[in-house]
Design an enzyme around this catalytic site. Structure first.
Site, PDB file in Angstrom:
ATOM      1  N   GLY A 171      15.195 -24.672 -37.686  1.00 50.86           N
ATOM      2  CA  GLY A 171      15.328 -23.613 -36.695  1.00 50.86           C
ATOM      3  C   GLY A 171      16.734 -23.504 -36.120  1.00 50.86           C
ATOM      4  O   GLY A 171      17.662 -24.182 -36.574  1.00 50.86           O
ATOM      5  N   GLN A 172      16.860 -22.644 -35.103  1.00 47.80           N
ATOM      6  CA  GLN A 172      18.183 -22.366 -34.531  1.00 47.80           C
ATOM      7  C   GLN A 172      18.863 -23.660 -34.046  1.00 47.80           C
ATOM      8  O   GLN A 172      20.022 -23.925 -34.353  1.00 47.80           O
ATOM      9  CB  GLN A 172      18.077 -21.379 -33.361  1.00 47.80           C
ATOM     10  CG  GLN A 172      19.447 -20.941 -32.854  1.00 47.80           C
ATOM     11  CD  GLN A 172      19.430 -20.300 -31.467  1.00 47.80           C
ATOM     12  OE1 GLN A 172      18.409 -20.279 -30.789  1.00 47.80           O
ATOM     13  NE2 GLN A 172      20.559 -19.785 -31.052  1.00 47.80           N
ATOM     14  N   GLY A 177      10.741 -29.136 -36.799  1.00 51.53           N
ATOM     15  CA  GLY A 177      11.362 -27.810 -36.612  1.00 51.53           C
ATOM     16  C   GLY A 177      12.855 -27.846 -36.921  1.00 51.53           C
ATOM     17  O   GLY A 177      13.647 -27.109 -36.324  1.00 51.53           O
ATOM     18  N   TYR A 208       4.276 -19.175 -23.670  1.00 54.21           N
ATOM     19  CA  TYR A 208       5.311 -20.144 -24.057  1.00 54.21           C
ATOM     20  C   TYR A 208       5.704 -21.005 -22.851  1.00 54.21           C
ATOM     21  O   TYR A 208       5.741 -22.238 -22.932  1.00 54.21           O
ATOM     22  CB  TYR A 208       6.518 -19.356 -24.585  1.00 54.21           C
ATOM     23  CG  TYR A 208       7.790 -20.141 -24.807  1.00 54.21           C
ATOM     24  CD1 TYR A 208       7.889 -21.082 -25.827  1.00 54.21           C
ATOM     25  CD2 TYR A 208       8.923 -19.905 -24.023  1.00 54.21           C
ATOM     26  CE1 TYR A 208       9.078 -21.775 -26.045  1.00 54.21           C
ATOM     27  CE2 TYR A 208      10.102 -20.577 -24.239  1.00 54.21           C
ATOM     28  CZ  TYR A 208      10.183 -21.520 -25.256  1.00 54.21           C
ATOM     29  OH  TYR A 208      11.362 -22.200 -25.469  1.00 54.21           O
ATOM     30  N   ASP A 245       3.843 -29.822 -41.367  1.00 57.48           N
ATOM     31  CA  ASP A 245       3.236 -29.009 -40.313  1.00 57.48           C
ATOM     32  C   ASP A 245       2.809 -29.996 -39.226  1.00 57.48           C
ATOM     33  O   ASP A 245       1.910 -30.823 -39.455  1.00 57.48           O
ATOM     34  CB  ASP A 245       2.032 -28.248 -40.883  1.00 57.48           C
ATOM     35  CG  ASP A 245       1.368 -27.372 -39.820  1.00 57.48           C
ATOM     36  OD1 ASP A 245       1.574 -27.627 -38.607  1.00 57.48           O
ATOM     37  OD2 ASP A 245       0.646 -26.443 -40.205  1.00 57.48           O
ATOM     38  N   LYS A 270       5.249 -25.039 -22.080  1.00 57.93           N
ATOM     39  CA  LYS A 270       6.359 -25.949 -21.742  1.00 57.93           C
ATOM     40  C   LYS A 270       6.068 -26.699 -20.441  1.00 57.93           C
ATOM     41  O   LYS A 270       6.377 -27.882 -20.323  1.00 57.93           O
ATOM     42  CB  LYS A 270       7.680 -25.179 -21.633  1.00 57.93           C
ATOM     43  CG  LYS A 270       8.217 -24.642 -22.974  1.00 57.93           C
ATOM     44  CD  LYS A 270       8.555 -25.747 -23.950  1.00 57.93           C
ATOM     45  CE  LYS A 270       9.149 -25.224 -25.254  1.00 57.93           C
ATOM     46  NZ  LYS A 270       9.308 -26.258 -26.277  1.00 57.93           N
ATOM     47  N   ILE A 302      20.149 -20.300 -25.926  1.00 56.23           N
ATOM     48  CA  ILE A 302      21.221 -20.980 -26.670  1.00 56.23           C
ATOM     49  C   ILE A 302      21.926 -19.990 -27.598  1.00 56.23           C
ATOM     50  O   ILE A 302      21.276 -19.240 -28.342  1.00 56.23           O
ATOM     51  CB  ILE A 302      20.654 -22.179 -27.446  1.00 56.23           C
ATOM     52  CG1 ILE A 302      20.066 -23.175 -26.433  1.00 56.23           C
ATOM     53  CG2 ILE A 302      21.733 -22.832 -28.304  1.00 56.23           C
ATOM     54  CD1 ILE A 302      19.469 -24.416 -27.023  1.00 56.23           C
ATOM     55  N   ASP A 353      10.224 -29.489 -41.593  1.00 59.89           N
ATOM     56  CA  ASP A 353       9.853 -28.152 -41.098  1.00 59.89           C
ATOM     57  C   ASP A 353       8.693 -27.657 -41.948  1.00 59.89           C
ATOM     58  O   ASP A 353       8.294 -28.325 -42.913  1.00 59.89           O
ATOM     59  CB  ASP A 353      11.060 -27.180 -41.155  1.00 59.89           C
ATOM     60  CG  ASP A 353      10.934 -26.060 -40.108  1.00 59.89           C
ATOM     61  OD1 ASP A 353       9.929 -25.330 -40.135  1.00 59.89           O
ATOM     62  OD2 ASP A 353      11.833 -25.925 -39.253  1.00 59.89           O
TER      63      ASP A 353
HETATM   64  P1  NAD Z   1      13.271 -21.784 -33.783  1.00 63.24           P
HETATM   65  O1  NAD Z   1      12.154 -20.814 -33.664  1.00 63.24           O
HETATM   66  O2  NAD Z   1      14.585 -21.309 -34.292  1.00 63.24           O
HETATM   67  O3  NAD Z   1      12.828 -23.015 -34.677  1.00 63.24           O
HETATM   68  C1  NAD Z   1      11.555 -23.604 -34.540  1.00 63.24           C
HETATM   69  C2  NAD Z   1      11.194 -24.217 -35.871  1.00 63.24           C
HETATM   70  O4  NAD Z   1       9.896 -24.784 -35.737  1.00 63.24           O
HETATM   71  C3  NAD Z   1      11.129 -23.190 -37.016  1.00 63.24           C
HETATM   72  O5  NAD Z   1      11.997 -23.585 -38.062  1.00 63.24           O
HETATM   73  C4  NAD Z   1       9.665 -23.213 -37.444  1.00 63.24           C
HETATM   74  O6  NAD Z   1       9.499 -23.095 -38.840  1.00 63.24           O
HETATM   75  C5  NAD Z   1       9.221 -24.583 -36.953  1.00 63.24           C
HETATM   76  N1  NAD Z   1       7.783 -24.676 -36.704  1.00 63.24           N
HETATM   77  C6  NAD Z   1       6.980 -23.792 -36.072  1.00 63.24           C
HETATM   78  N2  NAD Z   1       5.711 -24.241 -36.094  1.00 63.24           N
HETATM   79  C7  NAD Z   1       5.722 -25.431 -36.725  1.00 63.24           C
HETATM   80  C8  NAD Z   1       4.724 -26.380 -37.066  1.00 63.24           C
HETATM   81  N3  NAD Z   1       3.431 -26.183 -36.781  1.00 63.24           N
HETATM   82  N4  NAD Z   1       5.107 -27.491 -37.731  1.00 63.24           N
HETATM   83  C9  NAD Z   1       6.400 -27.687 -38.048  1.00 63.24           C
HETATM   84  N5  NAD Z   1       7.385 -26.829 -37.776  1.00 63.24           N
HETATM   85  C10 NAD Z   1       7.045 -25.711 -37.125  1.00 63.24           C
HETATM   86  O7  NAD Z   1      13.424 -22.485 -32.353  1.00 63.24           O
HETATM   87  P2  NAD Z   1      14.728 -23.145 -31.723  1.00 63.24           P
HETATM   88  O8  NAD Z   1      15.450 -22.088 -30.999  1.00 63.24           O
HETATM   89  O9  NAD Z   1      15.434 -23.970 -32.728  1.00 63.24           O
HETATM   90  O10 NAD Z   1      14.039 -24.042 -30.612  1.00 63.24           O
HETATM   91  C11 NAD Z   1      13.769 -25.407 -30.822  1.00 63.24           C
HETATM   92  C12 NAD Z   1      13.065 -25.927 -29.574  1.00 63.24           C
HETATM   93  O11 NAD Z   1      13.915 -25.730 -28.433  1.00 63.24           O
HETATM   94  C13 NAD Z   1      11.762 -25.218 -29.256  1.00 63.24           C
HETATM   95  O12 NAD Z   1      10.835 -26.149 -28.759  1.00 63.24           O
HETATM   96  C14 NAD Z   1      12.136 -24.237 -28.175  1.00 63.24           C
HETATM   97  O13 NAD Z   1      11.061 -23.979 -27.325  1.00 63.24           O
HETATM   98  C15 NAD Z   1      13.225 -24.989 -27.450  1.00 63.24           C
HETATM   99  N6  NAD Z   1      14.150 -24.082 -26.755  1.00 63.24           N
HETATM  100  C16 NAD Z   1      14.987 -23.268 -27.454  1.00 63.24           C
HETATM  101  C17 NAD Z   1      15.858 -22.431 -26.774  1.00 63.24           C
HETATM  102  C18 NAD Z   1      16.808 -21.504 -27.501  1.00 63.24           C
HETATM  103  O14 NAD Z   1      17.467 -20.691 -26.848  1.00 63.24           O
HETATM  104  N7  NAD Z   1      16.914 -21.594 -28.822  1.00 63.24           N
HETATM  105  C19 NAD Z   1      15.871 -22.416 -25.379  1.00 63.24           C
HETATM  106  C20 NAD Z   1      14.947 -23.229 -24.694  1.00 63.24           C
HETATM  107  C21 NAD Z   1      14.129 -24.090 -25.402  1.00 63.24           C
HETATM  108  C1  AKB Z   2      13.418 -17.920 -25.505  1.00 63.05           C
HETATM  109  O1  AKB Z   2      14.052 -16.897 -25.166  1.00 63.05           O
HETATM  110  O2  AKB Z   2      12.209 -17.960 -25.708  1.00 63.05           O
HETATM  111  C2  AKB Z   2      14.204 -19.196 -25.608  1.00 63.05           C
HETATM  112  C3  AKB Z   2      14.115 -19.949 -24.333  1.00 63.05           C
HETATM  113  C4  AKB Z   2      15.063 -19.657 -23.252  1.00 63.05           C
HETATM  114  O3  AKB Z   2      13.259 -20.784 -24.182  1.00 63.05           O
HETATM  115  N1  AKB Z   2      15.533 -18.876 -25.980  1.00 63.05           N
END
Ligand code: NAD
Ligand code: AKB
Length: 315
Positions: free
Chosen positions: A11-12, A8, A139, A49, A143, A169, A34
């Site tokens: 992603g963000q 991933g 979700y 994947d 987790k 974040i 990714d």
């Molecule tokens: P995001 O949605 O921006 O990025 C996730 C990435 O995973 C995407 O680029 C997507 O293409 C990829 N993805 C989805 N399914 C896939 C698969 N089957 N194989 C390979 N890649 C795949 O998410 P993020 O915000 O970067 O979050 C990253 C992790 O951090 C996640 O596990 C999320 O639950 C966790 N998280 C994020 C936040 C937040 O605020 N951003 C907060 C809490 C937890």
């Molecule tokens: C979401 O809103 O789903 C994420 C998280 C807090 O896990 N940013």
């Protein structure tokens, strides 16, 4: 020398974390992966994947991977649109990472959990680490299950898995991918484009958030902490800051006086209402000396500086 695979990675969080890890370990030692090719990424990148066990295993073996940061997931708001699919993807990808790590002696795994593990039966202010976990979203359920599987693999197979319950974040470097906290990034982009912002949460919705720089630093500090100090085998609570959309908007108006917000709560309101308003992260502070550096005002200043907007006051 560590060889790190990130799932991933586009992603963000992944797009920022991969840059930090490249600085630290050298570009050649970071393998970003990714679902789709990322033409902007500089360095080794593979389409992967993570639901495909064989593809993950082949990369781990062929590239001599020693650590995995498993970021791939479907987030809270998008997850509610296709609950069963979300469960399948979030669980299957993590099972594959756990099994490949066990079979190929991966030294360390990072697993991001979330404030979404908490449901509305807990104390919503300074929510304790040890609260009962009865989440309201698929979700959050994935987790919680992931945290328990991490603990199981740690205890049964001695795998070294480290995990943080990230708050929402906020960063200037990347856009969020379908969560309930996304408004707190989107609002900045509307403000600099001088557009009105329609907020999908109500004005008083207080949620825990963290600035990207703090979140990335926390991740790396946890991964580098001495293993024997880490008492929490599921996932650490982590604090950055807490605020409501109304407070954030009024701080933004100090910088952009013409900025306008209106509130149109949708299905994400119910998700937000089931999450903590603030978090107690005493264990992270005790075990690996966690300290956030960014509060609300410093975060806002840094966002605008980096989004290239003129600052009408001296920070
Ligand atoms: P995001 O949605 O921006 O990025 C996730 C990435 O995973 C995407 O680029 C997507 O293409 C990829 N993805 C989805 N399914 C896939 C698969 N089957 N194989 C390979 N890649 C795949 O998410 P993020 O915000 O970067 O979050 C990253 C992790 O951090 C996640 O596990 C999320 O639950 C966790 N998280 C994020 C936040 C937040 O605020 N951003 C907060 C809490 C937890
Ligand atoms: C979401 O809103 O789903 C994420 C998280 C807090 O896990 N940013």
């Amino acid at each position: 020398m560590s060889k790190i695979l990130i799932t991933g990675a586009s992603g963000q969080i992944g797009s920022v974390l991969s840059e930090k890890l490249k600085e630290k370990y050298g570009t050649e030692n970071i393998l970003a992966t990714d679902l789709h090719h990322n033409p902007d990424y500089i360095g080794p990148f593979e389409v992967l994947d993570v639901t495909d066990f064989e593809a993950l295993q082949t990369l781990v073996v062929n590239k001599g991977i020693t650590q995995i940061y498993h970021l791939a997931a479907i987030l809270s708001a998008n997850g509610e649109k296709f609950p069963l699919n979300t469960w399948d993807i979030n669980m299957k990808t993590f099972f594959n990472v756990l099994e490949v790590s066990r079979l190929h002696n991966i030294e360390k795994v990072f697993y991001p959990s979330s404030i979404a593990v908490f449901g509305n039966n807990v104390e919503r202010v300074d929510t304790p680490q040890s609260s009962n976990l009865t989440p309201s979203t698929v979700y959050g359920m994935s987790k919680v299950a992931g945290e328990n599987w991490a603990k199981y693999y740690t205890e049964k197979y001695g795998l070294d898995i480290r995990s943080i319950r990230y708050p929402g974040i906020i960063g200037y470097q990347s856009l969020p991918g379908g969560g309930t906290t996304d408004y707190a990034v989107d609002i900045f982009h509307k403000a600099i484009n001088q557009e009105e912002f329609e907020c999908f949460l109500g004005p008083d919705t207080m949620l825990p958030m963290i600035y990207m720089d703090d979140a990335i630093r926390a991740t790396i500090e946890l991964m580098e902490a001495p293993k024997e100090k880490l008492r929490i085998k599921t996932s650490y609570n982590l604090v950055g800051m807490s605020f409501t959309p109304e407070t954030l908007a009024s701080e933004i108006q100090q910088i952009h006086p013409n900025f306008k917000i209106r509130y149109q709560p949708d299905y994400r309101q119910q998700i937000a209402d089931s999450w903590p308003m603030s978090i107690d992260d005493t264990d992270a502070r005790k075990d690996w000396d966690w300290q956030p550096k960014y509060g609300l005002k410093r975060m806002i200043q840094d966002m605008f500086v980096n989004l290239n907007t003129p600052m009408p006051f001296t920070p």
